[in-house]
Write an enzyme that holds these catalytic residues in place. Structure first.
Site, mmCIF file in Angstrom:
data_model
loop_
_atom_site.group_PDB
_atom_site.id
_atom_site.type_symbol
_atom_site.label_atom_id
_atom_site.label_comp_id
_atom_site.label_asym_id
_atom_site.label_seq_id
_atom_site.Cartn_x
_atom_site.Cartn_y
_atom_site.Cartn_z
ATOM 1 N N VAL A 195 0.830 -1.203 0.000
ATOM 2 C CA VAL A 195 0.000 0.000 0.000
ATOM 3 C C VAL A 195 0.868 1.258 0.000
ATOM 4 C CG1 VAL A 195 -1.685 1.314 1.339
ATOM 5 C CG2 VAL A 195 -1.921 -1.148 1.121
ATOM 6 N N ARG B 65 15.099 -2.708 3.900
ATOM 7 C CA ARG B 65 14.142 -2.314 2.869
ATOM 8 C C ARG B 65 14.431 -0.881 2.403
ATOM 9 N NH1 ARG B 65 7.899 -4.003 2.274
ATOM 10 N NH2 ARG B 65 8.951 -5.970 2.055
ATOM 11 N N LEU C 278 -7.142 -0.668 -2.918
ATOM 12 C CA LEU C 278 -6.414 -1.216 -4.068
ATOM 13 C C LEU C 278 -6.321 -2.745 -4.014
ATOM 14 C CD1 LEU C 278 -3.374 -1.983 -2.904
ATOM 15 C CD2 LEU C 278 -3.068 0.479 -3.126
ATOM 16 N N LEU D 135 -16.884 -14.017 -8.277
ATOM 17 C CA LEU D 135 -17.791 -15.170 -8.255
ATOM 18 C C LEU D 135 -17.039 -16.457 -8.603
ATOM 19 C CD1 LEU D 135 -21.122 -14.001 -9.947
ATOM 20 C CD2 LEU D 135 -20.586 -14.177 -7.523
ATOM 21 N N GLY E 122 -12.815 -21.639 -5.981
ATOM 22 C CA GLY E 122 -11.397 -21.982 -6.080
ATOM 23 C C GLY E 122 -10.904 -22.587 -4.775
ATOM 24 N N CYS F 65 -5.506 -8.867 3.222
ATOM 25 C CA CYS F 65 -6.693 -8.066 3.550
ATOM 26 C C CYS F 65 -7.913 -8.871 3.986
ATOM 27 C CB CYS F 65 -7.064 -7.199 2.355
ATOM 28 S SG CYS F 65 -5.910 -5.871 2.148
ATOM 29 N N LYS G 127 -2.603 -14.721 -5.230
ATOM 30 C CA LYS G 127 -3.340 -14.470 -6.477
ATOM 31 C C LYS G 127 -2.345 -14.038 -7.545
ATOM 32 C CE LYS G 127 -4.793 -9.697 -5.744
ATOM 33 N NZ LYS G 127 -5.924 -8.814 -5.880
HETATM 34 N N1 LIG Z 1 -2.007 -5.223 0.476
HETATM 35 C C1 LIG Z 1 -3.195 -4.783 0.119
HETATM 36 O O1 LIG Z 1 -3.725 -5.131 -0.956
HETATM 37 C C2 LIG Z 1 -3.935 -3.818 0.976
HETATM 38 C C3 LIG Z 1 -5.033 -3.121 0.414
HETATM 39 C C4 LIG Z 1 -5.716 -2.221 1.202
HETATM 40 C C5 LIG Z 1 -5.342 -2.043 2.529
HETATM 41 N N2 LIG Z 1 -4.312 -2.760 3.049
HETATM 42 C C6 LIG Z 1 -3.963 -2.510 4.457
HETATM 43 O O2 LIG Z 1 -2.875 -1.578 4.461
HETATM 44 C C7 LIG Z 1 -1.970 -1.906 5.509
HETATM 45 C C8 LIG Z 1 -0.574 -2.163 4.935
HETATM 46 O O3 LIG Z 1 -0.658 -3.289 4.102
HETATM 47 P P1 LIG Z 1 0.561 -3.738 3.168
HETATM 48 O O4 LIG Z 1 0.064 -4.892 2.369
HETATM 49 O O5 LIG Z 1 1.126 -2.561 2.455
HETATM 50 O O6 LIG Z 1 1.607 -4.241 4.279
HETATM 51 P P2 LIG Z 1 3.150 -4.640 4.096
HETATM 52 O O7 LIG Z 1 3.440 -5.620 5.166
HETATM 53 O O8 LIG Z 1 3.419 -4.982 2.669
HETATM 54 O O9 LIG Z 1 3.943 -3.301 4.404
HETATM 55 C C9 LIG Z 1 4.009 -2.711 5.650
HETATM 56 C C10 LIG Z 1 5.351 -1.977 5.735
HETATM 57 O O10 LIG Z 1 5.305 -1.150 6.897
HETATM 58 C C11 LIG Z 1 6.506 -1.258 7.629
HETATM 59 N N3 LIG Z 1 6.188 -0.968 9.024
HETATM 60 C C12 LIG Z 1 5.445 -1.726 9.874
HETATM 61 N N4 LIG Z 1 5.356 -1.114 11.074
HETATM 62 C C13 LIG Z 1 6.017 0.059 10.959
HETATM 63 C C14 LIG Z 1 6.287 1.125 11.873
HETATM 64 N N5 LIG Z 1 5.815 1.076 13.110
HETATM 65 N N6 LIG Z 1 7.014 2.164 11.419
HETATM 66 C C15 LIG Z 1 7.513 2.197 10.157
HETATM 67 N N7 LIG Z 1 7.295 1.221 9.262
HETATM 68 C C16 LIG Z 1 6.551 0.153 9.657
HETATM 69 C C17 LIG Z 1 6.978 -2.674 7.377
HETATM 70 O O11 LIG Z 1 8.385 -2.783 7.543
HETATM 71 C C18 LIG Z 1 6.558 -2.894 5.912
HETATM 72 O O12 LIG Z 1 7.570 -2.505 5.016
HETATM 73 C C19 LIG Z 1 -2.553 -3.125 6.220
HETATM 74 O O13 LIG Z 1 -3.319 -2.685 7.302
HETATM 75 C C20 LIG Z 1 -3.426 -3.741 5.163
HETATM 76 O O14 LIG Z 1 -4.478 -4.480 5.706
HETATM 77 C C21 LIG Z 1 -3.579 -3.630 2.291
#
Ligand SMILES: NC(=O)c1ccc[n+]([C@@H]2O[C@H](COP(=O)([O-])OP(=O)(O)OC[C@H]3O[C@@H](n4cnc5c(N)ncnc54)[C@H](O)[C@@H]3O)[C@@H](O)[C@H]2O)c1
EC number: 1.1.1.22
Length: 438
Positions: free
Chosen positions: A11, A35, A117, A221, A224, A231, A292
């Site tokens: 995200v 990272r 997203l 729909l 699988g 999420c 996916k």
């Molecule tokens: N992946 C998706 O498709 C998606 C879509 C919508 C919402 N979300 C939500 O968005 C949030 C992030 O998801 P993501 O998939 O990007 O996660 P991710 O694990 O890919 O990325 C999180 C990043 O944040 C960093 N991080 C964690 N704690 C931290 C802190 N305290 N300070 C600084 N950096 C920190 C981690 O090192 C990591 O690089 C989640 O709550 C998720 O549910 C995800």
């Protein structure tokens, strides 16, 4: 605008890259030093179509930077995005960074801007969203935030106004409800698929039949091997727990999760029905590991439980994914920490054909485009037994049968298929060495 994004994951990176692309100055802060160093050196730690190019372009233009220090992020930003799994921890860090800068008296607003997203199409979703949901706090700070966010999202609202304004609590519930609704459609179809197997219907025909109804539509729909990712599982659980803490059972969401947990075992069950409980001496090719297509994300991927289940019963697994091999290796290493594997019991294959060699079945676990139309004759020649277990209903059963491949999918008259295959296996044993399962 000067923006800080906390979290350089799926995200955070997509948000940061897309906001830099329209001219903002964006700093991405992440607690993971490795990272940050990788990003500073021009690398991108995750796979998302279009992301790498966009990050590179904006990094080179000086609009996108990466740092480890939260203080630096707070100092420069008009707007801070929190894009991590545990936002509460980040808000505390932001508050203390603000205090250290002696700016605790300056006005600020906490806004809910849930991200919708889809991994695999995230860049497109961010730049052409169906809607932008923003939950504002009441009062003057909320109004100030409204002006700021109107300006921020202006480039993505050019065609028509997509922003839906509401209060913070409603915005948060909108996010959970949206994911729960989508997950519900998947679990519903998986349940109907189980019935289709019993009664001899084909779930793909049913899917097309109901999706054509404009009130229902075609998305989400597909029966699988169950949903995964970061999420749906997390948000469904959060919804159930939040409701429970208010004394309210979420009966639909709970059922959705229970069905999904079972569904992740469906392909393994099919294998066991066909081959019995002891799989030692059997070898399986697995195509697709990511939860996916178009992502390297292995979080809660069904492939993890299927592979672990096969290995636990003594099988050999040769696994291939076009993008997620490294992530998969890490994820399975974690899952199998306490499991003693035979040397070579789990192999990672760079090419799909490598995985097929001498396998007793091919299992499809992710519907990557590149698996859609393989050379079926070659596939059949490489397999030890001509059997395809299609966890994503990627193939046309008739076409596979024309190629001499036995086929089982999800909700595709499997009961009949299993019976027929078992009968054929019995015959095969009698005729010793006749490799004709059909
Ligand atoms: N992946 C998706 O498709 C998606 C879509 C919508 C919402 N979300 C939500 O968005 C949030 C992030 O998801 P993501 O998939 O990007 O996660 P991710 O694990 O890919 O990325 C999180 C990043 O944040 C960093 N991080 C964690 N704690 C931290 C802190 N305290 N300070 C600084 N950096 C920190 C981690 O090192 C990591 O690089 C989640 O709550 C998720 O549910 C995800």
């Amino acid at each position: 605008m000067k923006i800080t994004v906390v979290g350089a994951g799926y995200v955070g990176l997509v948000t940061a890259a897309c906001l830099a692309e329209v001219g903002n100055q964006v700093l991405v802060v992440d607690q993971d030093q490795t990272r940050v160093l990788l990003l500073q050196a021009g690398g991108v730690p995750i796979y998302e179509p279009g992301l790498e190019e966009c990050v590179r372009r904006n990094r080179e233009a000086g609009r996108l930077r990466f740092a480890h220090s939260m203080a630096q992020g707070v100092q420069q930003a008009e707007l801070l995005f929190i894009a991590v799994g545990t936002p509460a921890a980040v808000s505390e860090a932001i508050a203390s960074a603000l205090r250290r800068r002696g700016r605790s008296g300056s006005p600020f607003a906490v806004v809910s801007n849930p991200e919708f997203l889809k991994e695999g199409a995230a860049m497109e979703d961010f730049t052409r969203p169906d809607r932008i949901v923003i939950g504002l706090p009441a009062g003057a700070e909320g109004e100030r935030a409204r002006l700021l966010l109107t300006r921020l999202y202006e480039p993505f609202n050019r065609h028509h106004q997509r922003t839906v304004w509401m209060d913070v609590c409603s915005a948060e519930l909108t996010k959970y409800a949206a994911n729960a609704m989508l997950a519900t459609r998947i679990s519903f179809m998986n349940e109907i698929a189980a019935l289709a197997d019993r009664v001899g219907a084909d779930i793909d025909s049913v899917r097309r039949g109901i999706g054509a109804d404009s009130r229902i539509g075609h998305s989400f729909l597909y029966a699988g091997t169950g949903y995964g990712g970061s999420c749906f599982p997390k948000d469904i659980r959060a919804l159930v727990q939040t409701a429970a803490s208010h004394g309210l059972p979420m009966r639909i969401a709970s059922a959705v999760e229970a069905i999904n947990t079972e569904q992740k075992q469906r392909l393994l069950q099919l294998v066991l029905e066909l081959m019995g409980p002891d799989l030692s001496g059997c070898r399986f090719a697995v195509w697709g590991l990511a939860f996916k297509p178009n992502t390297s994300d292995m979080r809660e991927a069904p492939s993890r439980s299927v592979i672990a289940g096969l290995l636990a019963r003594g099988a050999q697994v040769c696994a291939h994914d076009p993008v997620a091999l490294d992530e998969a290796r890490r994820a399975l290493q974690h899952d199998l920490e306490s499991v003693q594997l035979e040397p070579g019991q789990l192999r990672w294959c760079e090419r799909p054909e490598q995985a097929l060699q001498q396998a007793d079945a091919l299992l499809i676990l992710t519907e990557w485009k590149c698996f859609q139309n393989p050379d079926f004759a070659r596939l059949r020649a490489l397999l030890r037994q001509p059997l395809v277990l299609d966890g994503r209903n990627l193939y046309d059963p008739q076409l596979l049968e024309q190629h001499g491949l036995a086929y089982l999918g999800i909700g595709r008259r499997n009961r009949l298929g299993v019976a027929r295959l078992q009968q054929a296996r019995g015959k095969q044993r009698q005729q010793q060495g006749v490799a004709a399962l059909l």
